[in-house]
Design a protein around this motif. Structure first.
Motif, mmCIF file in Angstrom:
data_model
loop_
_atom_site.group_PDB
_atom_site.id
_atom_site.type_symbol
_atom_site.label_atom_id
_atom_site.label_comp_id
_atom_site.label_asym_id
_atom_site.label_seq_id
_atom_site.Cartn_x
_atom_site.Cartn_y
_atom_site.Cartn_z
ATOM 1 N N GLY A 41 3.692 -3.788 10.652
ATOM 2 C CA GLY A 41 2.452 -3.043 10.475
ATOM 3 C C GLY A 41 2.571 -1.993 9.387
ATOM 4 O O GLY A 41 1.656 -1.814 8.575
ATOM 5 N N LEU A 44 2.372 -3.383 5.848
ATOM 6 C CA LEU A 44 1.043 -3.800 5.399
ATOM 7 C C LEU A 44 0.346 -2.704 4.600
ATOM 8 O O LEU A 44 -0.665 -2.962 3.939
ATOM 9 C CB LEU A 44 0.183 -4.201 6.599
ATOM 10 C CG LEU A 44 0.517 -5.545 7.243
ATOM 11 C CD1 LEU A 44 -0.336 -5.762 8.486
ATOM 12 C CD2 LEU A 44 0.314 -6.684 6.253
ATOM 13 N N THR A 45 0.879 -1.474 4.652
ATOM 14 C CA THR A 45 0.309 -0.388 3.853
ATOM 15 C C THR A 45 0.368 -0.711 2.361
ATOM 16 O O THR A 45 -0.559 -0.378 1.606
ATOM 17 C CB THR A 45 1.051 0.929 4.121
ATOM 18 O OG1 THR A 45 0.904 1.276 5.505
ATOM 19 C CG2 THR A 45 0.506 2.066 3.272
ATOM 20 N N ILE A 205 -6.835 -6.617 6.261
ATOM 21 C CA ILE A 205 -5.433 -6.194 6.370
ATOM 22 C C ILE A 205 -5.321 -4.935 7.215
ATOM 23 O O ILE A 205 -4.380 -4.775 8.002
ATOM 24 C CB ILE A 205 -4.837 -5.975 4.959
ATOM 25 C CG1 ILE A 205 -4.696 -7.322 4.246
ATOM 26 C CG2 ILE A 205 -3.494 -5.268 5.034
ATOM 27 C CD1 ILE A 205 -4.136 -7.226 2.849
ATOM 28 N N GLU A 206 -6.297 -4.026 7.066
ATOM 29 C CA GLU A 206 -6.282 -2.800 7.876
ATOM 30 C C GLU A 206 -6.408 -3.131 9.359
ATOM 31 O O GLU A 206 -5.689 -2.578 10.202
ATOM 32 C CB GLU A 206 -7.419 -1.874 7.441
ATOM 33 C CG GLU A 206 -7.369 -0.520 8.113
ATOM 34 C CD GLU A 206 -8.327 0.476 7.491
ATOM 35 O OE1 GLU A 206 -8.856 1.318 8.232
ATOM 36 O OE2 GLU A 206 -8.549 0.414 6.264
ATOM 37 N N GLN A 209 -3.237 -4.565 10.531
ATOM 38 C CA GLN A 209 -2.235 -3.525 10.722
ATOM 39 C C GLN A 209 -2.358 -2.911 12.119
ATOM 40 O O GLN A 209 -1.357 -2.727 12.827
ATOM 41 C CB GLN A 209 -2.396 -2.440 9.651
ATOM 42 C CG GLN A 209 -1.283 -1.418 9.630
ATOM 43 C CD GLN A 209 -1.437 -0.461 8.461
ATOM 44 O OE1 GLN A 209 -2.518 0.051 8.209
ATOM 45 N NE2 GLN A 209 -0.359 -0.208 7.755
ATOM 46 N N CYS A 212 -1.078 -5.336 14.638
ATOM 47 C CA CYS A 212 0.388 -5.314 14.713
ATOM 48 C C CYS A 212 0.871 -4.154 15.565
ATOM 49 O O CYS A 212 1.767 -4.316 16.417
ATOM 50 C CB CYS A 212 0.984 -5.207 13.311
ATOM 51 S SG CYS A 212 1.001 -6.746 12.378
ATOM 52 N N GLN A 274 -1.581 3.700 12.761
ATOM 53 C CA GLN A 274 -2.239 3.159 11.570
ATOM 54 C C GLN A 274 -2.727 4.279 10.658
ATOM 55 O O GLN A 274 -2.636 4.189 9.430
ATOM 56 C CB GLN A 274 -3.407 2.257 11.988
ATOM 57 C CG GLN A 274 -3.876 1.303 10.906
ATOM 58 C CD GLN A 274 -4.954 1.906 10.036
ATOM 59 O OE1 GLN A 274 -5.629 2.848 10.434
ATOM 60 N NE2 GLN A 274 -5.125 1.349 8.848
ATOM 61 N N SER A 278 -1.356 4.268 6.795
ATOM 62 C CA SER A 278 -2.244 3.868 5.703
ATOM 63 C C SER A 278 -3.063 5.000 5.111
ATOM 64 O O SER A 278 -3.710 4.817 4.081
ATOM 65 C CB SER A 278 -3.206 2.775 6.187
ATOM 66 O OG SER A 278 -4.108 3.295 7.141
#
Length: 297
Positions: A41, A44-45, A205-206, A209, A212, A274, A278
């Motif tokens: 996760g 993915l940033t 994708i966010e 994330q 995840c 998250q 991010s």
């Protein structure tokens, strides 16, 4: 004064979350953490930031064809810290200070609003799964119409530029209004449509994330259902009341997900993770980026 009130509200929201985590039952539900999913996760940033910079570059190149992806990323990250502490993310309007195009800073501010506009359209697209669960095909059809209406950006830009006739002529306000918004012919149809498509992918994708992080804490669920509810929560937090949406964003997201069947404690923990990965981490990176404008150094 406004910033002080927002800081106090942020502290109150975070304090409420911290008080909630005093419950030992919450920690017992988080005792099993899958480190590999946490790492996945967090990683993915990087593609998320890459896509946001790519989207910004596409719009930026309608006025500055020589703009590079690195310049777009610098501009996005540099303005991010101020955008988190200003109401309505107004701090994003300084992106032009981080670009080597001094003559375009007013236009870059207008393009920043177009960038946010495409983000709003992308989130509206992701609400469709949740709308289907709420009201079936009729609700999805209505949501699709709203999404398409939001997405015809060149048309609305044309309308906004025509409004300059209603803006007072004193102090050159009408000319500034016109120069702020890009001409619809200059913007074209392909760049905003491409930006919306990339925005949809970036938000995907966010949501992935958060999925995840949820799985890392032991949660599970269908991705489309999760994405739809997260998009609804994102729209509910369009007005930035607290600093960086802290507290309000996490609390409202946990509440919406709990209503849809997810564990509220796991959702709260996943959303906090998250936000840190991010949003807060990129903002810290942005603090180290110096503006290119002399007067802003």
């Amino acid at each position: 004064m406004i910033l002080l009130l927002r800081l106090l509200l942020t502290a109150a929201c975070l304090g409420a979350i911290a008080y909630r985590f005093r419950d030992p039952h919450i920690w017992s539900s988080l005792r099993i953490v899958h480190g590999e999913l946490l790492l996945a996760g967090a990683c993915l940033t990087f593609p998320l930031l890459g896509l946001r910079a790519w989207k910004w570059r596409i719009l930026l190149r309608t006025s500055a064809p020589q703009a590079t992806w690195a310049q777009a990323l610098r501009s996005y990250l540099g303005a991010l810290p101020l955008s988190l502490i200003t109401p309505g993310k107004a701090g994003e309007l300084i992106r032009g200070l981080y670009l080597p195009y001094p003559g375009l800073r007013w236009r870059v501010a207008g393009l920043t609003l177009v960038d946010d506009w495409t983000d709003f359209a992308a989130v509206a697209f992701w609400t469709l799964p949740a709308l289907f669960a709420i009201g079936g095909f009729r609700t999805v059809a209505l949501g699709t119409i709203v999404f398409l209406m939001i997405g015809i950006i060149p048309h609305w830009i044309r309308v906004l530029r025509k409004i300059s006739k209603l803006v007072p002529r004193r102090f050159g306000l009408a000319e500034k209004w016109t120069s702020f918004w890009p001409a619809s012919e200059e913007l074209g149809w392909l760049p905003p449509l491409a930006a919306i498509a990339i925005g949809i992918l970036a938000y995907g994708i966010e949501w992935m994330q958060i999925a995840c992080f949820l799985k890392a804490f032991g949660g599970a669920g269908a991705f489309l259902g999760l994405a739809g509810n997260l998009a609804m929560a994102q729209l509910a937090n369009s007005v930035q009341i607290t600093v960086a949406w802290l507290g309000i964003r996490e609390g409202s997201t946990a509440w919406i997900l709990s209503r849809a069947g997810w564990d509220a404690n796991l959702a709260l923990a996943a959303t906090l993770a998250q936000t840190s990965a991010s949003l807060l981490l990129p903002a810290l990176i942005g603090l180290g980026i110096k503006p290119l404008a002399r007067f802003a150094r």
